[in-house]
Design a protein around this motif. Structure first.
Motif, short mmCIF file in Angstrom:
data_model
loop_
_atom_site.label_atom_id
_atom_site.label_comp_id
_atom_site.label_asym_id
_atom_site.label_seq_id
_atom_site.Cartn_x
_atom_site.Cartn_y
_atom_site.Cartn_z
N UNK A 16 0.92 -1.16 -0.04
CA UNK A 16 0.05 0.18 -0.01
C UNK A 16 0.95 0.89 -0.23
N UNK A 17 0.47 2.49 -0.84
CA UNK A 17 1.51 3.12 -0.70
C UNK A 17 0.12 4.42 -1.27
N UNK A 18 0.79 5.72 -1.30
CA UNK A 18 -0.09 7.08 -1.90
C UNK A 18 -0.27 7.97 -2.46
N UNK A 19 -0.94 7.68 -3.51
CA UNK A 19 -1.54 8.56 -4.26
C UNK A 19 -1.35 9.77 -3.90
N UNK A 20 -0.58 10.85 -4.58
CA UNK A 20 -1.31 12.74 -3.54
C UNK A 20 -1.00 13.26 -5.25
N UNK A 21 -2.15 14.26 -5.53
CA UNK A 21 -2.63 15.03 -6.13
C UNK A 21 -2.21 16.68 -5.19
N UNK A 22 -1.29 17.51 -5.53
CA UNK A 22 -0.51 18.85 -5.09
C UNK A 22 -0.66 20.14 -6.64
N UNK A 61 -2.09 20.30 -1.08
CA UNK A 61 -2.86 18.75 -1.33
C UNK A 61 -4.36 19.29 -1.42
N UNK A 62 -4.33 18.33 -2.39
CA UNK A 62 -5.93 18.43 -3.02
C UNK A 62 -6.75 17.32 -2.90
N UNK A 63 -5.83 16.31 -2.63
CA UNK A 63 -5.69 14.71 -2.35
C UNK A 63 -4.70 13.95 -2.48
N UNK A 64 -4.79 12.94 -0.94
CA UNK A 64 -3.82 11.93 -0.53
C UNK A 64 -5.26 10.80 -0.48
N UNK A 65 -4.29 10.24 -1.57
CA UNK A 65 -5.31 8.43 -1.65
C UNK A 65 -4.24 7.55 -1.41
N UNK A 66 -4.49 6.90 -0.11
CA UNK A 66 -4.37 5.49 0.56
C UNK A 66 -5.02 4.82 -0.45
N UNK A 67 -3.58 3.91 -1.06
CA UNK A 67 -3.93 2.71 -1.47
C UNK A 67 -3.55 1.30 -1.64
N UNK A 68 -3.78 0.52 -2.12
CA UNK A 68 -3.49 -0.95 -1.98
C UNK A 68 -2.46 -1.48 -3.42
N UNK A 69 -2.87 -0.77 -4.12
CA UNK A 69 -1.97 -0.15 -6.13
C UNK A 69 -1.95 0.68 -6.09
N UNK A 70 -1.49 1.27 -5.96
CA UNK A 70 -1.12 2.76 -6.07
C UNK A 70 -0.33 3.22 -7.16
N UNK A 71 0.84 2.47 -7.98
CA UNK A 71 1.58 2.84 -8.92
C UNK A 71 0.78 2.60 -10.05
N UNK A 72 0.44 1.51 -9.94
CA UNK A 72 -1.48 1.46 -11.05
C UNK A 72 -2.03 2.57 -11.47
N UNK A 73 -2.17 2.78 -10.80
CA UNK A 73 -3.29 4.42 -10.33
C UNK A 73 -2.15 5.86 -10.59
N UNK A 74 -1.22 5.98 -10.80
CA UNK A 74 -0.43 6.57 -10.72
C UNK A 74 -0.66 6.61 -12.33
N UNK A 75 0.07 5.06 -12.79
CA UNK A 75 0.40 5.33 -14.46
C UNK A 75 -1.05 5.72 -14.75
N UNK A 76 -2.16 4.90 -14.68
CA UNK A 76 -3.30 5.90 -15.43
C UNK A 76 -3.60 6.72 -15.22
N UNK A 77 -3.60 7.36 -14.13
CA UNK A 77 -3.64 9.43 -14.54
C UNK A 77 -2.04 9.29 -15.19
N UNK A 78 -1.49 9.39 -15.40
CA UNK A 78 -0.29 10.02 -16.45
C UNK A 78 -0.53 9.39 -17.70
N UNK A 79 -0.75 8.01 -18.30
CA UNK A 79 -1.01 7.67 -19.52
C UNK A 79 -2.83 8.80 -19.85
#
Length: 142
Positions: A16-22, A61-79
């Motif tokens: 689990x990691x955190x995705x942040x939107x700042x 900070x606009x969102x701090x998202x705790x996720x079991x799969x933060x790398x996948x969510x980050x990559x999805x947003x970047x794409x």
């Protein structure tokens, strides 16, 4: 598992990691957001670190998202927002010129957990600086 001992990071295999939107409107303007991920035990440590790195104002900070799969969510947003990157020449720079509602929509469609977004950047130091700058201009016009 091997532990990362630098700056309070979680073990390598921690799922689990955190995705942040700042944002940092004083440095980059309106509607520019950094979408990143951290493995820090306290994810705000990463935000503070970025705010100390050659920018005149702290990040909001606009969102701090705790996720079991933060790398996948980050990559999805970047794409998804790839064509809206601020720096098209260096994809390691994770800044995007996009509306926060667009980011929120992609997150809500792709993340099962509850996420709270802060839509308005506080930008306290920037706003205070602008108030002082405008006050100084008004005084010097007399």
């Amino acid at each position: 598992p091997r532990l990362l001992r630098r700056r309070g990071k979680q073990p390598d295999k921690q799922p689990a990691d955190y995705l942040y939107i700042i944002s940092n409107i004083g440095s980059f303007g309106e509607e520019v957001y950094k979408v990143g991920m951290t493995r820090r035990l306290d994810p705000m440590d990463r935000v503070y670190e970025l705010g100390d790195a050659s920018v005149p104002f702290p990040f909001d900070v606009h969102a701090m998202i705790y996720s079991e799969d933060a790398p996948r969510l980050e990559a999805l947003l970047h794409r998804f927002f790839d064509s809206r990157r601020v720096n098209l020449a260096n994809t390691k720079k994770e800044f995007f010129r996009v509306k926060l509602d667009d980011i929120r929509g992609v997150v809500e469609k792709n993340h099962a957990g509850e996420v709270k977004f802060t839509l308005l950047a506080e930008a306290a130091e920037y706003r205070r600086s602008e108030t002082l700058r405008n006050s100084n201009r008004a005084e010097s016009s007399f």
